[in-house]
Design a protein around this motif. Structure first.
Motif, PDB file in Angstrom:
ATOM      1  N   GLN A 118      11.218  -0.136  13.782  1.00  0.00           N
ATOM      2  CA  GLN A 118      11.183   1.263  14.200  1.00  0.00           C
ATOM      3  C   GLN A 118       9.867   1.594  14.895  1.00  0.00           C
ATOM      4  OE1 GLN A 118      13.300   3.934  11.641  1.00  0.00           O
ATOM      5  NE2 GLN A 118      11.757   5.532  11.862  1.00  0.00           N
ATOM      6  N   LEU A 119       8.776   0.969  14.470  1.00  0.00           N
ATOM      7  CA  LEU A 119       7.493   1.174  15.147  1.00  0.00           C
ATOM      8  C   LEU A 119       7.558   0.688  16.594  1.00  0.00           C
ATOM      9  CD1 LEU A 119       4.774   0.234  12.494  1.00  0.00           C
ATOM     10  CD2 LEU A 119       5.554   2.500  13.180  1.00  0.00           C
ATOM     11  N   VAL A 120       8.193  -0.456  16.809  1.00  0.00           N
ATOM     12  CA  VAL A 120       8.367  -0.967  18.177  1.00  0.00           C
ATOM     13  C   VAL A 120       9.245  -0.001  18.978  1.00  0.00           C
ATOM     14  CG1 VAL A 120       9.292  -2.851  19.575  1.00  0.00           C
ATOM     15  CG2 VAL A 120       8.007  -3.362  17.485  1.00  0.00           C
ATOM     16  N   GLY A 121      10.286   0.534  18.317  1.00  0.00           N
ATOM     17  CA  GLY A 121      11.132   1.523  18.986  1.00  0.00           C
ATOM     18  C   GLY A 121      10.353   2.764  19.387  1.00  0.00           C
ATOM     19  N   PHE A 163       8.738  12.633  13.282  1.00  0.00           N
ATOM     20  CA  PHE A 163       9.654  12.271  12.198  1.00  0.00           C
ATOM     21  C   PHE A 163       9.861  10.755  12.148  1.00  0.00           C
ATOM     22  CE2 PHE A 163      14.072  10.924  11.503  1.00  0.00           C
ATOM     23  CZ  PHE A 163      14.167  11.145  10.135  1.00  0.00           C
ATOM     24  N   MET A 164      10.083  10.139  13.318  1.00  0.00           N
ATOM     25  CA  MET A 164      10.302   8.696  13.373  1.00  0.00           C
ATOM     26  C   MET A 164       9.070   7.930  12.897  1.00  0.00           C
ATOM     27  SD  MET A 164      13.376   7.824  14.446  1.00  0.00           S
ATOM     28  CE  MET A 164      13.304   6.266  15.326  1.00  0.00           C
ATOM     29  N   CYS A 165       7.902   8.431  13.251  1.00  0.00           N
ATOM     30  CA  CYS A 165       6.661   7.791  12.824  1.00  0.00           C
ATOM     31  C   CYS A 165       6.524   7.837  11.308  1.00  0.00           C
ATOM     32  CB  CYS A 165       5.481   8.472  13.506  1.00  0.00           C
ATOM     33  SG  CYS A 165       3.863   7.875  12.956  1.00  0.00           S
ATOM     34  N   TYR A 166       6.688   9.030  10.732  1.00  0.00           N
ATOM     35  CA  TYR A 166       6.592   9.166   9.283  1.00  0.00           C
ATOM     36  C   TYR A 166       7.650   8.314   8.584  1.00  0.00           C
ATOM     37  CZ  TYR A 166       6.588  11.358   4.668  1.00  0.00           C
ATOM     38  OH  TYR A 166       6.549  11.564   3.312  1.00  0.00           O
ATOM     39  N   ASP A 167       8.865   8.318   9.142  1.00  0.00           N
ATOM     40  CA  ASP A 167       9.963   7.561   8.551  1.00  0.00           C
ATOM     41  C   ASP A 167       9.686   6.058   8.605  1.00  0.00           C
ATOM     42  OD1 ASP A 167      12.640   7.700   7.374  1.00  0.00           O
ATOM     43  OD2 ASP A 167      13.312   6.702   9.195  1.00  0.00           O
ATOM     44  N   ALA A 168       9.148   5.588   9.727  1.00  0.00           N
ATOM     45  CA  ALA A 168       8.844   4.161   9.866  1.00  0.00           C
ATOM     46  C   ALA A 168       7.747   3.733   8.895  1.00  0.00           C
ATOM     47  CB  ALA A 168       8.436   3.854  11.303  1.00  0.00           C
ATOM     48  N   GLU A 178       0.824  -1.202   0.000  1.00  0.00           N
ATOM     49  CA  GLU A 178       0.000   0.000   0.000  1.00  0.00           C
ATOM     50  C   GLU A 178       0.865   1.261   0.000  1.00  0.00           C
ATOM     51  OE1 GLU A 178      -3.083  -0.029  -0.387  1.00  0.00           O
ATOM     52  OE2 GLU A 178      -3.722  -2.058   0.086  1.00  0.00           O
ATOM     53  N   PRO A 179       0.412   2.322  -0.662  1.00  0.00           N
ATOM     54  CA  PRO A 179       1.137   3.602  -0.625  1.00  0.00           C
ATOM     55  C   PRO A 179       1.181   4.163   0.798  1.00  0.00           C
ATOM     56  CG  PRO A 179      -0.479   3.558  -2.418  1.00  0.00           C
ATOM     57  CD  PRO A 179      -0.744   2.361  -1.566  1.00  0.00           C
ATOM     58  N   LEU A 180       2.063   5.125   0.995  1.00  0.00           N
ATOM     59  CA  LEU A 180       2.223   5.746   2.310  1.00  0.00           C
ATOM     60  C   LEU A 180       0.926   6.387   2.779  1.00  0.00           C
ATOM     61  CD1 LEU A 180       4.132   6.636   4.619  1.00  0.00           C
ATOM     62  CD2 LEU A 180       4.674   8.656   3.259  1.00  0.00           C
ATOM     63  N   LEU A 181       0.524   6.073   4.019  1.00  0.00           N
ATOM     64  CA  LEU A 181      -0.671   6.605   4.675  1.00  0.00           C
ATOM     65  C   LEU A 181      -1.954   6.266   3.917  1.00  0.00           C
ATOM     66  CD1 LEU A 181       0.585  10.151   5.787  1.00  0.00           C
ATOM     67  CD2 LEU A 181       0.477   8.056   7.152  1.00  0.00           C
ATOM     68  N   ALA A 182      -1.925   5.191   3.132  1.00  0.00           N
ATOM     69  CA  ALA A 182      -3.106   4.802   2.364  1.00  0.00           C
ATOM     70  C   ALA A 182      -4.033   3.888   3.157  1.00  0.00           C
ATOM     71  CB  ALA A 182      -2.699   4.113   1.060  1.00  0.00           C
ATOM     72  N   THR A 183      -3.533   3.261   4.215  1.00  0.00           N
ATOM     73  CA  THR A 183      -4.353   2.330   4.977  1.00  0.00           C
ATOM     74  C   THR A 183      -4.841   2.966   6.273  1.00  0.00           C
ATOM     75  OG1 THR A 183      -2.486   1.384   6.199  1.00  0.00           O
ATOM     76  CG2 THR A 183      -3.000   0.414   4.057  1.00  0.00           C
ATOM     77  N   ARG A 184      -5.896   2.402   6.810  1.00  0.00           N
ATOM     78  CA  ARG A 184      -6.482   2.898   8.057  1.00  0.00           C
ATOM     79  C   ARG A 184      -5.487   2.782   9.208  1.00  0.00           C
ATOM     80  NH1 ARG A 184      -9.556  -0.190  11.745  1.00  0.00           N
ATOM     81  NH2 ARG A 184     -10.795   1.073  13.196  1.00  0.00           N
ATOM     82  N   ALA A 185      -4.728   1.691   9.244  1.00  0.00           N
ATOM     83  CA  ALA A 185      -3.768   1.482  10.331  1.00  0.00           C
ATOM     84  C   ALA A 185      -2.649   2.517  10.290  1.00  0.00           C
ATOM     85  CB  ALA A 185      -3.191   0.066  10.257  1.00  0.00           C
ATOM     86  N   GLN A 186      -2.146   2.811   9.092  1.00  0.00           N
ATOM     87  CA  GLN A 186      -1.082   3.812   8.969  1.00  0.00           C
ATOM     88  C   GLN A 186      -1.570   5.189   9.398  1.00  0.00           C
ATOM     89  OE1 GLN A 186       1.348   3.901   5.398  1.00  0.00           O
ATOM     90  NE2 GLN A 186       0.857   1.784   4.908  1.00  0.00           N
ATOM     91  N   ARG A 187      -2.736   5.577   8.924  1.00  0.00           N
ATOM     92  CA  ARG A 187      -3.277   6.889   9.292  1.00  0.00           C
ATOM     93  C   ARG A 187      -3.574   6.962  10.785  1.00  0.00           C
ATOM     94  NH1 ARG A 187      -6.202   6.015   4.461  1.00  0.00           N
ATOM     95  NH2 ARG A 187      -8.014   5.377   5.696  1.00  0.00           N
TER      96      ARG A 187
END
Length: 356
Positions: A71-74, A58-63, A4-13
Motif C-alpha cells: 500500500q505504501l508503494v501504491g 487515510f491510505m497512509c494511516y491505514d498502510a 513497533e507500535p503505530l507511528l513509534a518509529t522515525r520512518a513512520q512519523r
C-alpha cells in the motif's frame, strides 16, 4: 526485534508528516478561489484535491497501521498521479477562465475572463504552478521513508504468516487486492465528481444514472473486500462478474471526443481522460488479482487475513533475552520454546538446561 507500535518509529512519523503537507497545497489555492458556481472548473479542481488529500492521508494511516508495504508503494504511485493532475490543471484552468481574446480584453476588460495584471488568472496561476512542484518534492521524501519502512514492515509480515514462502506470496497477493479495491474507490469517485460538477446537466438522464451508480459500485467494492478476506466463494464470484460489467463504463472515454459532445468536456477533458483510463486499468488489475486470490482460497491463509494487522504480539528483543530475574535468554527456556513453536508451526521444543 519487536514490531513497533503505530507511528513509534522515525520512518513512520516522517512518512505520515510528509503526506500531510499536501494539505498546504489545497489551502494555498483556496486562498484565491472560493467554491462558487461561477468557476466550475476551479471548484472541481479543488474538490478533487480535497478528496485526494483526505484519501491519501487515510491510505497512509491505514498502510502504517497494517504494516502494508504494498500500500505504501501504491501511495507513491498515487502521489505521482496527483503531480500529473496538478500539472494538467494549469492549462485546463486557463482554458476555463480566459475566454476572451487580447483584442477583446483591450476594449472590454473582464477580471475573470481576461489575462494580465489584476485578473483572476494572474492571481491563481502562480499557485497552480507551485502545486505540482511541492508534490514532486514531497514524493522524493516519501520514497526515502518507504525504503526505510520496507525492512521494518517485512518483520511484521513474518509475524503474521511466518517464514513459509508460499504463505508469504499468497498474503502479498491479498494485500495487493485490498489496496487495489481502495484505489478503485477513489478513481471512480474522482471521475463521477468531475462529471457531476462540471459536465452533466442536473435534468439529464445521464446525471441520474451517474448518481445511481455510486452506491452500486461502493457496495460492490465493500463486498468484494469482505469476500476476499473471509474467503466466501459465492460473493467473490458475483463480485468478479460485476467487475467485468463495470468495465463497460469505459465507453465514457469515447464521448469525451465525439464531435457532438466534446464541447461539454472542453475544460476537463485532460483530467477526465486520465482518470477514466487509470480507473479502467486499476479495475482490470483488480479483476485479474481477484482471480489469483480466488485460487488461494481454502489454503490456510484465512486466519492470517482476518487477524493480520489488527494486533501484533510483541516479540522479545535482545534486551528481553538477557534481562535479569530469571527472564533472560538462558533462564526462560519455556518461553523460548514457545517462540520457536510459533514460528516453525511444530510442537514446542524441549526445555533447555539453565546455566544461570
Amino acid at each position: 526485534m519487536a514490531v513497533e507500535p503505530l507511528l513509534a518509529t522515525r520512518a513512520q512519523r516522517g512518512f505520515f508528516i510528509t503526506v500531510a503537507e499536501a494539505i498546504a497545497v489545497l489551502v494555498m489555492v483556496d486562498e484565491e478561489v472560493s467554491f462558487t458556481s461561477g468557476y466550475k472548473t476551479l471548484s472541481c479542481y479543488l474538490a478533487l484535491f480535497a478528496l485526494a488529500e483526505l484519501f491519501e492521508l487515510f491510505m497512509c494511516y491505514d498502510a502504517l497501521r497494517l504494516r502494508n508495504i504494498i500500500q505504501l508503494v501504491g501511495i507513491l504511485l498515487f502521489h505521482l498521479a496527483l503531480m500529473v493532475m496538478a500539472a494538467l490543471q494549469v492549462e485546463q484552468t486557463k482554458t476555463a477562465l480566459v475566454t476572451r481574446s487580447e483584442d477583446d480584453c483591450a476594449t472590454n476588460f473582464s477580471e475573470v475572463n481576461c489575462t494580465g495584471p489584476g485578473t483572476l488568472w494572474n492571481r491563481v496561476e502562480p499557485y497552480l504552478i507551485v502545486a505540482p512542484c511541492l508534490i514532486a518534492a514531497s514524493l522524493l521524501l516519501m520514497i526515502f521513508w518507504t525504503k526505510q519502512l520496507y525492512a521494518e514492515f517485512g518483520w511484521a509480515v513474518f509475524h503474521i504468516v511466518g517464514a513459509n514462502p508460499k504463505m508469504k506470496a499468497m498474503y502479498r497477493w491479498y494485500q495487493i487486492m485490498i489496496c487495489l479495491l481502495k484505489f478503485d474507490f477513489f478513481f471512480f469517485i474522482g471521475v463521477t465528481m468531475q462529471l457531476l460538477i462540471v459536465v452533466l446537466n442536473t435534468s439529464s438522464a445521464e446525471f441520474g444514472i451517474t448518481i445511481a451508480a455510486i452506491p452500486v459500485v461502493l457496495v460492490l467494492l465493500v463486498f468484494c473486500g469482505y469476500a476476499v478476506q473471509r474467503e466466501i466463494k459465492w460473493i467473490m464470484a458475483i463480485s468478479q462478474v460485476l467487475m467485468l460489467a463495470a468495465m463497460s463504463y469505459f465507453y465514457k472515454l469515447v464521448r469525451f471526443y465525439q464531435p457532438g459532445s466534446k464541447a461539454e468536456y472542453a475544460t476537463t477533458r485532460a483530467t477526465l481522460t486520465t482518470f477514466t483510463i487509470v480507473a479502467f486499468l486499476i479495475l482490470f488489475a483488480t479483476f485479474a488479482v481477484g482471480l489469483r486470490c480466488f485460487s488461494d482460497f481454502d489454503r490456510g491463509l484465512q486466519p492470517s487475513k482476518v487477524n493480520g494487522g489488527s494486533s501484533y504480539t510483541p516479540v522479545a528483543t535482545k534486551l528481553d533475552y538477557f534481562g535479569g530475574g530469571g527472564g533472560g535468554y538462558f533462564g526462560s527456556s519455556g518461553n523460548m520454546s514457545q517462540r520457536q513453536s510459533s514460528y516453525m508451526g511444530g510442537a514446542p521444543v524441549g526445555q533447555r538446561i539453565s546455566i544461570e
